[in-house]
Motif scaffolding. Sequence first.
Motif, mmCIF file in Angstrom:
data_model
loop_
_atom_site.group_PDB
_atom_site.id
_atom_site.type_symbol
_atom_site.label_atom_id
_atom_site.label_comp_id
_atom_site.label_asym_id
_atom_site.label_seq_id
_atom_site.Cartn_x
_atom_site.Cartn_y
_atom_site.Cartn_z
ATOM 1 N N TRP A 35 0.983 -1.233 -0.053
ATOM 2 C CA TRP A 35 -0.102 0.009 -0.046
ATOM 3 C C TRP A 35 0.779 1.284 0.035
ATOM 4 O O TRP A 35 1.883 1.007 0.127
ATOM 5 C CB TRP A 35 -0.850 -0.056 1.212
ATOM 6 N N LEU A 36 0.299 2.439 -0.127
ATOM 7 C CA LEU A 36 1.071 3.614 -0.434
ATOM 8 C C LEU A 36 0.942 4.470 0.803
ATOM 9 O O LEU A 36 -0.373 5.089 1.251
ATOM 10 C CB LEU A 36 0.455 4.559 -1.627
ATOM 11 N N ASP A 37 2.057 4.120 1.702
ATOM 12 C CA ASP A 37 2.341 4.603 2.871
ATOM 13 C C ASP A 37 2.570 6.223 2.827
ATOM 14 O O ASP A 37 3.874 6.585 2.551
ATOM 15 C CB ASP A 37 3.313 4.015 3.724
ATOM 16 N N LEU A 38 1.775 7.109 3.225
ATOM 17 C CA LEU A 38 1.910 8.642 3.146
ATOM 18 C C LEU A 38 1.907 9.256 4.452
ATOM 19 O O LEU A 38 1.814 10.426 4.459
ATOM 20 C CB LEU A 38 0.870 9.386 2.182
ATOM 21 N N GLY A 39 2.397 8.219 5.568
ATOM 22 C CA GLY A 39 2.437 8.936 6.810
ATOM 23 C C GLY A 39 3.627 9.923 7.019
ATOM 24 O O GLY A 39 3.618 10.929 7.234
ATOM 25 N N THR A 40 4.694 9.626 6.506
ATOM 26 C CA THR A 40 5.656 10.650 6.373
ATOM 27 C C THR A 40 6.487 10.377 4.773
ATOM 28 O O THR A 40 6.762 9.288 4.329
ATOM 29 C CB THR A 40 6.923 10.116 7.343
#
Length: 277
Positions: free
Chosen positions: A148-153
């Motif tokens: 999945w595309l982790d856009l947390g940081t």
Amino acid sequence: MTFATVMVSLALNQPNDARLQVAGDLAARFEAGMIGVAAAEFTPPLYFTTGEQAQELIDQGEAALHARLGELEQQFRAVVGDRAAASSWRSALDFPARYVLAQARAADILVTGSVPPGFSDVFAIASPKDLVMQAGRPLLVVPDNVSWLDLGTVLVAWKETPEARRAVADALPLLGKAKDVVVVEVLENASEYDACEARLHDVVAWLGRHGIVASARVDESGQGRNVAAKLDAIAADITAGLVVAGAYGHSRFRELVLGGVTEHLVTRTERCVLLSH
């Protein structure tokens, strides 16, 4: 700041699950349409043959490729489902990189997978090493271990070049959805520390005017060290799920030679990377 159409490039002989999941995630987040694309060219035999035997061999090979492209379309449609606002499929018997580069005109962002160092099969895969310098669209490279595309940081790898500026501009839709954005420059010359701080201040301020809160980080340990490895260490330290960077390279008598950092990001990355040229 949005993506209206996401294109995902599938490979005949490599895993496609990761890139499909990330592309589907991207389409769902932006309520975007999605285009799946794949191509392959018949590989000529290593031995010489002529006449009917040669034509029969070609027909069999092309039929097998058509069947494989059909399987990829089924996989694409099964994963996409209703995650995209609309979806379509494009495929052909052609050199993959050439075909995908032509189709990229229909998309805002192109999603592909990473490739192992030294791997090359121009008949079966549109390698990111071939796409990154010519697509004219941001290229999102997805390693096989990502689902999945982790856009947390998000780590923005800054360098005072047009390519880095283009990459940050292309990444604005993703940066707008990130929880934390860190703009980093690996300092290779200690005498430029003040200038580096000023550059990063400008980038952070520019992002702020687009409604994106970001922080700046000057890394001084890059002097005399491998910059690509240093970026990996920083990304791990801040648990970045995405790296945004400019893509660098040049042609050398029919051969595309990528810069060291760009080569690393398309062959050895452990996280998603958005590259622009």
